[in-house]
Design an enzyme around this catalytic site. Structure first.
Site, PDB file in Angstrom:
ATOM      1  N   CYS A  64       3.411  -2.278  19.946  1.00 29.05           N
ATOM      2  CA  CYS A  64       4.524  -3.045  20.518  1.00 29.05           C
ATOM      3  C   CYS A  64       5.795  -2.235  20.269  1.00 29.05           C
ATOM      4  O   CYS A  64       5.717  -1.013  20.041  1.00 29.05           O
ATOM      5  CB  CYS A  64       4.589  -4.456  19.949  1.00 29.05           C
ATOM      6  N   THR A  66       8.039  -2.355  17.745  1.00 31.48           N
ATOM      7  CA  THR A  66       8.127  -1.907  16.347  1.00 31.48           C
ATOM      8  C   THR A  66       6.777  -1.745  15.662  1.00 31.48           C
ATOM      9  O   THR A  66       6.694  -1.147  14.592  1.00 31.48           O
ATOM     10  CB  THR A  66       8.910  -2.945  15.516  1.00 31.48           C
ATOM     11  N   GLY A  67       5.738  -2.362  16.221  1.00 33.72           N
ATOM     12  CA  GLY A  67       4.435  -2.448  15.552  1.00 33.72           C
ATOM     13  C   GLY A  67       4.361  -3.636  14.610  1.00 33.72           C
ATOM     14  O   GLY A  67       3.274  -4.042  14.188  1.00 33.72           O
ATOM     15  N   GLY A  69       5.491  -6.978  14.964  1.00 35.92           N
ATOM     16  CA  GLY A  69       5.027  -8.248  15.526  1.00 35.92           C
ATOM     17  C   GLY A  69       3.516  -8.245  15.681  1.00 35.92           C
ATOM     18  O   GLY A  69       2.833  -9.223  15.322  1.00 35.92           O
ATOM     19  N   HIS A  97      -7.934   3.437   1.165  1.00 33.18           N
ATOM     20  CA  HIS A  97      -7.848   2.401   0.129  1.00 33.18           C
ATOM     21  C   HIS A  97      -7.964   0.975   0.664  1.00 33.18           C
ATOM     22  O   HIS A  97      -8.482   0.106  -0.040  1.00 33.18           O
ATOM     23  CB  HIS A  97      -6.524   2.527  -0.634  1.00 33.18           C
ATOM     24  N   ARG A 131     -13.513   1.292  -6.421  1.00 37.35           N
ATOM     25  CA  ARG A 131     -12.606   0.322  -7.038  1.00 37.35           C
ATOM     26  C   ARG A 131     -11.796  -0.475  -6.010  1.00 37.35           C
ATOM     27  O   ARG A 131     -11.322  -1.573  -6.288  1.00 37.35           O
ATOM     28  CB  ARG A 131     -11.645   1.023  -8.001  1.00 37.35           C
ATOM     29  N   HIS A 132     -11.668   0.090  -4.816  1.00 36.33           N
ATOM     30  CA  HIS A 132     -10.868  -0.591  -3.787  1.00 36.33           C
ATOM     31  C   HIS A 132     -11.574  -1.825  -3.230  1.00 36.33           C
ATOM     32  O   HIS A 132     -10.917  -2.729  -2.716  1.00 36.33           O
ATOM     33  CB  HIS A 132     -10.525   0.387  -2.665  1.00 36.33           C
TER      34      HIS A 132
HETATM   35  C1  RB5 Z   1       9.492  -6.893  22.629  1.00 37.34           C
HETATM   36  O1  RB5 Z   1      10.796  -6.812  23.101  1.00 37.34           O
HETATM   37  C2  RB5 Z   1       9.464  -6.676  21.127  1.00 37.34           C
HETATM   38  O2  RB5 Z   1      10.020  -7.765  20.468  1.00 37.34           O
HETATM   39  C3  RB5 Z   1       8.045  -6.433  20.662  1.00 37.34           C
HETATM   40  O3  RB5 Z   1       7.517  -5.357  21.344  1.00 37.34           O
HETATM   41  C4  RB5 Z   1       7.845  -6.093  19.204  1.00 37.34           C
HETATM   42  O4  RB5 Z   1       8.684  -5.075  18.775  1.00 37.34           O
HETATM   43  C5  RB5 Z   1       7.787  -7.200  18.264  1.00 37.34           C
HETATM   44  O5  RB5 Z   1       7.525  -7.018  17.064  1.00 37.34           O
END
Ligand code: RB5
Length: 147
Positions: A64, A66-67, A69, A97, A131-132
């Site tokens: 997404c 930022t990754g 969400g 791990h 251990r993990h």
């Molecule tokens: C979409 O605009 C944005 O909110 C989504 O891709 C993501 O970054 C959410 O975590």
């Protein structure tokens, strides 16, 4: 190796690069959408996670903006250990791990060059166990407490 991949609209262009990369490596890919249209990332995370927890694929990749969400949504699913990574050390150690089974990446955070290298490490690094495993079992216990 079989990978389920998904993205929202923000991750679509990067997903195309990752799919191409996986195809070139002869990794089988199940594409769970989206196809560039505006969508809600939890719906896509749910689809990819279902492929992972049903053992239809070995691992999942979610992209997404930022990754983050995607990772929040994916980690609500029992049996999913999703990690947001934007550099090499984290993706290596989350496989070694944490036995991370879903890699989340932010298309607005990293470029395709880094994303492809992270994907490569994610699919080629094996969980160390030992251990993990005790810690992963404790995570499974937390999941059971929530049900
Ligand atoms: C979409 O605009 C944005 O909110 C989504 O891709 C993501 O970054 C959410 O975590």
């Amino acid at each position: 190796m079989k990978i389920a991949i998904g993205c929202d609209h923000a991750g679509y262009d990067l997903k195309k690069e990752v799919v191409k990369f996986l195809n070139e490596k002869n990794v089988e890919v199940i594409d769970c959408g989206c196809n560039g249209e505006s969508c809600d990332y939890p719906d896509i995370a749910q689809k990819v996670c279902a492929e992972v927890t049903s053992d239809n694929v070995d691992r999942g990749v979610l992209i997404c903006g930022t990754g983050i969400g995607m990772s929040i949504a994916a980690n609500k699913v029992n049996g999913i250990r999703a990690a947001v990574c934007s550099e090499h050390f984290s993706v290596k150690y989350t496989r070694l791990h944490n036995d991370a089974n879903v890699l989340c990446m932010g298309a607005r955070v990293i470029g395709a060059g880094i994303a492809l290298e992270l994907t490569d490490i994610f699919i080629s690094t094996q969980y160390e166990g030992g251990r993990h495993q005790r810690r992963l079992d404790l995570i499974s216990n937390l999941e059971k407490q929530n049900n």
